[in-house]
Design a protein around this motif. Structure first.
Motif, PDB file in Angstrom:
ATOM      1  N   UNK A 401       7.846   8.880   6.495  1.00  0.00           N
ATOM      2  CA  UNK A 401       7.566  10.308   6.500  1.00  0.00           C
ATOM      3  C   UNK A 401       6.124  10.541   6.040  1.00  0.00           C
ATOM      4  N   UNK A 402       5.768  11.774   5.970  1.00  0.00           N
ATOM      5  CA  UNK A 402       4.382  12.110   5.597  1.00  0.00           C
ATOM      6  C   UNK A 402       4.056  11.675   4.170  1.00  0.00           C
ATOM      7  N   UNK A 403       5.009  11.780   3.257  1.00  0.00           N
ATOM      8  CA  UNK A 403       4.766  11.381   1.892  1.00  0.00           C
ATOM      9  C   UNK A 403       4.511   9.891   1.796  1.00  0.00           C
ATOM     10  N   UNK A 404       5.252   9.110   2.548  1.00  0.00           N
ATOM     11  CA  UNK A 404       5.051   7.663   2.517  1.00  0.00           C
ATOM     12  C   UNK A 404       3.674   7.306   3.071  1.00  0.00           C
ATOM     13  N   UNK A 405       3.303   8.014   4.158  1.00  0.00           N
ATOM     14  CA  UNK A 405       1.973   7.734   4.721  1.00  0.00           C
ATOM     15  C   UNK A 405       0.877   8.096   3.706  1.00  0.00           C
ATOM     16  N   UNK A 406       1.112   9.173   2.978  1.00  0.00           N
ATOM     17  CA  UNK A 406       0.136   9.567   1.968  1.00  0.00           C
ATOM     18  C   UNK A 406       0.019   8.506   0.876  1.00  0.00           C
ATOM     19  N   UNK A 407       1.169   7.998   0.439  1.00  0.00           N
ATOM     20  CA  UNK A 407       1.162   6.970  -0.589  1.00  0.00           C
ATOM     21  C   UNK A 407       0.446   5.714  -0.100  1.00  0.00           C
ATOM     22  N   UNK A 408       0.703   5.344   1.156  1.00  0.00           N
ATOM     23  CA  UNK A 408       0.039   4.163   1.708  1.00  0.00           C
ATOM     24  C   UNK A 408      -1.474   4.407   1.781  1.00  0.00           C
ATOM     25  N   UNK A 409      -1.884   5.640   2.156  1.00  0.00           N
ATOM     26  CA  UNK A 409      -3.315   5.959   2.210  1.00  0.00           C
ATOM     27  C   UNK A 409      -3.963   5.848   0.833  1.00  0.00           C
ATOM     28  N   UNK A 410      -3.207   6.322  -0.184  1.00  0.00           N
ATOM     29  CA  UNK A 410      -3.729   6.199  -1.542  1.00  0.00           C
ATOM     30  C   UNK A 410      -3.944   4.725  -1.921  1.00  0.00           C
ATOM     31  N   UNK A 411      -2.960   3.887  -1.574  1.00  0.00           N
ATOM     32  CA  UNK A 411      -3.073   2.471  -1.923  1.00  0.00           C
ATOM     33  C   UNK A 411      -4.257   1.819  -1.206  1.00  0.00           C
ATOM     34  N   UNK A 412      -4.422   2.127   0.103  1.00  0.00           N
ATOM     35  CA  UNK A 412      -5.530   1.538   0.857  1.00  0.00           C
ATOM     36  C   UNK A 412      -6.872   2.038   0.316  1.00  0.00           C
ATOM     37  N   UNK A 413      -6.925   3.335   0.032  1.00  0.00           N
ATOM     38  CA  UNK A 413      -8.185   3.887  -0.504  1.00  0.00           C
ATOM     39  C   UNK A 413      -8.499   3.290  -1.877  1.00  0.00           C
ATOM     40  N   UNK A 414      -7.498   3.119  -2.710  1.00  0.00           N
ATOM     41  CA  UNK A 414      -7.736   2.522  -4.016  1.00  0.00           C
ATOM     42  C   UNK A 414      -8.231   1.092  -3.908  1.00  0.00           C
ATOM     43  N   UNK A 415      -7.597   0.311  -2.970  1.00  0.00           N
ATOM     44  CA  UNK A 415      -8.048  -1.067  -2.795  1.00  0.00           C
ATOM     45  C   UNK A 415      -9.480  -1.118  -2.282  1.00  0.00           C
ATOM     46  N   UNK A 416      -9.801  -0.221  -1.327  1.00  0.00           N
ATOM     47  CA  UNK A 416     -11.172  -0.206  -0.803  1.00  0.00           C
ATOM     48  C   UNK A 416     -12.180   0.209  -1.876  1.00  0.00           C
ATOM     49  N   UNK A 417     -11.818   1.224  -2.706  1.00  0.00           N
ATOM     50  CA  UNK A 417     -12.733   1.647  -3.769  1.00  0.00           C
ATOM     51  C   UNK A 417     -12.909   0.559  -4.822  1.00  0.00           C
ATOM     52  N   UNK A 418     -11.827  -0.140  -5.134  1.00  0.00           N
ATOM     53  CA  UNK A 418     -11.935  -1.252  -6.071  1.00  0.00           C
ATOM     54  C   UNK A 418     -12.841  -2.340  -5.524  1.00  0.00           C
ATOM     55  N   UNK A 419     -12.720  -2.608  -4.225  1.00  0.00           N
ATOM     56  CA  UNK A 419     -13.583  -3.619  -3.618  1.00  0.00           C
ATOM     57  C   UNK A 419     -15.039  -3.165  -3.651  1.00  0.00           C
ATOM     58  N   UNK A 420     -15.274  -1.865  -3.402  1.00  0.00           N
ATOM     59  CA  UNK A 420     -16.644  -1.356  -3.478  1.00  0.00           C
ATOM     60  C   UNK A 420     -17.212  -1.427  -4.878  1.00  0.00           C
ATOM     61  N   UNK A 421     -16.376  -1.083  -5.884  1.00  0.00           N
ATOM     62  CA  UNK A 421     -16.838  -1.176  -7.262  1.00  0.00           C
ATOM     63  C   UNK A 421     -17.205  -2.605  -7.638  1.00  0.00           C
ATOM     64  N   UNK A 422     -16.383  -3.571  -7.168  1.00  0.00           N
ATOM     65  CA  UNK A 422     -16.681  -4.969  -7.476  1.00  0.00           C
ATOM     66  C   UNK A 422     -18.000  -5.380  -6.826  1.00  0.00           C
ATOM     67  N   UNK A 423     -18.208  -4.990  -5.603  1.00  0.00           N
ATOM     68  CA  UNK A 423     -19.472  -5.342  -4.921  1.00  0.00           C
ATOM     69  C   UNK A 423     -20.670  -4.715  -5.614  1.00  0.00           C
TER      70      UNK A 423
END
Length: 610
Positions: A401-423
């Motif tokens: 559902x839309x909530x699950x997609x939102x949660x998945x987007x949050x997880x992907x965005x968090x992983x990408x931001x963490x990767x950017x912070x590390x770089x």
């Protein structure tokens, strides 16, 4: 003298008065040895506050790094022998007394020489101005009387007036000679009495013979001349006898005066020789005295100081001679002891610094290892999280559902931001450690390449980039490129929505540095955040408004400081922000007037990109 041992630090356990390990003598502490007892002064107590704090990361079992061996183990003092009596007089006092004594001796010798010179002058004047002229005038008086007698005798025998001329001239010469003799001969002296006797018999001859015959009429022989011929002969013989007595006395006086003059000349020569000898002796005594009292102690003091200056800090500096030279030697020796104590402290501090340097090298190696792990192993799980979340979203999209997609987007965005912070963090930590190849860097070329890399952002935003001709500096090309790119991209990113962005890069030389300013007309930075913007991960806006990790200006500050410059925010600029950074001028750069640009700002299109 204490022996030296090899190792990380000097062995001071066997040296009396040595400073304990890590102890630094406090300021103003007198480390001079006790001269009166012949024993060295006790060492100052350890002062923990003066020891450098050990590294918090250093393990207790870390071996100290090798350091240069100490040239001094501890301040040592060898008291001088007190058996000899030391003078309390200073160099000035000794020199003053010596000069006064020499002047007194020279004054006495001068007086003695003047006395002998005055005596010689007096005798010489007496001989030249009185005795010899008196003898000459006595001879003139004799000649004048003989001329008178010849003239009277001829006139008396012939009666011719021509014979009276020698008589008349002789009378005149007689008066002149008598006048000179009266002037030359002191009254009451034997020579003066001889003159009186001569004049007495001459007057008797004049009265009895000369004047009566001269009064006889001319033309015939004077009968009186024949009648008184015998009497006249006897009277004139008496005159001759009186003149002989006078001249004999004057000649004897002349010989006596000349002998006295020769004797005085001899004495004067002897006195002058003695004076010369005394002056030479004084010169020798002055030289020997200066050598013994001043130059000798100074030479020994200089030798001790040179020995200490060559590194032998255990060699005592002993004073001799006048009191002020001994005080100077004591001060120098106190300074030597303090330097020796400082050297002991410095060697131990160097050992601790070597240990800390070893710890830092190990810590840097661990950081390098961490950077490797962070750049590879730590990012791998983040990539997996982002990839599997995206895969889950694609494969089970119909079941989410839309909530699950939102949660998945949050997880992907968090992983990408963490990767950017590390770089970004890795990039920040590499400043000064990697890409540290210093050389001439043409900032004009660097800015051109940065504009090329930001061309899409410049075109999309419609930014107007203008700049002065940029100089060539010494630095790392990669890091300076990152600096320019961060400054320009920040100015474009934080542009104002009300007006197209405009960027001005100006250059002014101020003494030994280039002042480079990057100004824009964007939203600007409040003065309250002028320091905060240069702190890593400090953001003034939300990620939704302006993306980024808050590391750009912190990275710029680290790069500028690594190159020996500074970066600040201009509080007076508006609208927008103006960042001012300084970079050192190259050593071979041509001199330029302060507060003047590198070259006149040419056409604004020189750095403008359409």
């Amino acid at each position: 003298m204490a022996s030296h041992v090899d190792g990380p630090g000097p062995d001071i356990s066997a040296t009396p008065g040595a400073a304990p390990p890590g102890a630094r003598p406090p300021a103003g502490h007198d480390t001079a040895p006790a001269r009166s007892t012949g024993t060295p002064a006790p060492a100052p107590a350890p002062t923990p506050a003066t020891q450098p704090a050990p590294s918090s990361t250093a393990p207790s079992n870390t071996a100290p790094a090798a350091s240069a061996p100490a040239t001094a183990t501890a301040p040592s003092s060898t008291p001088p022998s007190s058996g000899s009596r030391r003078s309390r007089r200073t160099t000035q006092q000794l020199l003053t007394r010596g000069v006064c004594a020499a002047l007194a001796v020279l004054a006495v010798l001068s007086v003695v020489g003047m006395v002998f010179f005055a005596r010689a002058t007096s005798v010489s004047d007496d001989l030249l101005d009185r005795t010899t002229p008196a003898l000459v005038n006595s001879a003139n008086l004799e000649s004048a009387l003989i001329n008178q007698e010849t003239g009277i005798r001829g006139y008396g025998l012939s009666g011719q007036r021509d014979f009276l001329q020698p008589y008349t001239e002789g009378a005149t010469q007689e008066r002149q000679a008598v006048a000179q003799l009266h002037r030359l001969l002191p009254a009451g002296s034997p020579a003066s009495r001889d003159l009186t006797a001569v004049l007495k018999v001459a007057d008797h001859w004049q009265d009895r013979i000369a004047r009566p015959i001269a009064a006889e009429p001319a033309g015939a022989p004077a009968p009186l001349a024949t009648q008184r011929a015998d009497e006249g002969r006897k009277d004139f013989d008496a005159v001759r006898a009186a003149l002989t007595v006078q001249q004999t006395r004057l000649r004897a006086q002349q010989v006596s005066t000349r002998a006295e003059l020769n004797h005085i000349d001899t004495e004067r020569d002897v006195v002058f020789v003695v004076i010369a000898g005394v002056v030479l002796l004084l010169a020798v005594l002055i030289f020997v005295g200066l050598r013994r009292v001043v130059t000798g102690p100074l030479d020994r003091l200089s030798q001790d100081v040179r020995r200490v200056s060559r590194g032998d800090f255990n060699h005592p500096v002993e004073g001799a001679g006048p009191a002020d030279l001994r005080r100077l030697a004591s001060d120098v020796n106190t300074m030597r002891e303090r330097l020796a104590a400082e050297l002991v402290f410095t060697n131990r501090a160097r050992d601790q610094l070597d240990e800390q340097a070893a710890d830092l090298r190990r810590s840097n190696a661990e950081l390098e290892q961490f950077a490797y792990v962070a750049s590879h192993d730590l990012q791998e799980p983040l990539r997996k999280v982002a990839s599997f979340c995206q895969l889950l979203e694609r494969r089970y999209a119909a079941q989410l559902d839309d909530r699950a997609r939102t949660y998945i987007g949050f997880a992907v965005d968090g992983a990408n931001r963490m990767q950017g912070l590390i770089n970004d963090l890795l990039e920040f930590s590499r400043v000064g450690r990697l890409h540290a190849e210093h050389g001439p860097v043409d900032l004009e070329e660097v800015l051109t390449r940065v504009e090329d890399s930001l061309s899409i952002a410049i075109d999309e935003s419609g930014a107007d980039v203008r700049h002065d001709p940029l100089p060539t500096v010494t630095g790392d090309r990669t890091q300076l490129s990152m600096l320019m790119q961060n400054l320009l991209s920040n100015a474009i990113k934080f542009r104002s929505p009300d007006r197209p962005p405009r960027l001005d890069v100006t250059v002014v030389r101020r003494g030994p540095v280039w002042e480079i300013a990057v100004a824009d007309n964007g939203i600007g930075i409040e003065q309250a955040y002028a320091e905060k913007v240069f702190v890593i991960f400090q953001r003034l806006h939300t990620r939704e408004t302006y993306p980024g990790n808050g590391i750009g200006l912190a990275l710029c500050k680290k790069i500028v400081e690594y190159h020996g410059g500074t970066i600040t925010l201009d509080p007076d600029h508006g609208p927008g922000a103006r960042l001012v950074l300084t970079l050192p001028v190259m050593d071979d750069a041509p001199p330029a007037a302060d507060d003047e640009p590198l070259a006149p700002a040419g056409a604004e299109a020189a750095g403008e990109r359409a």
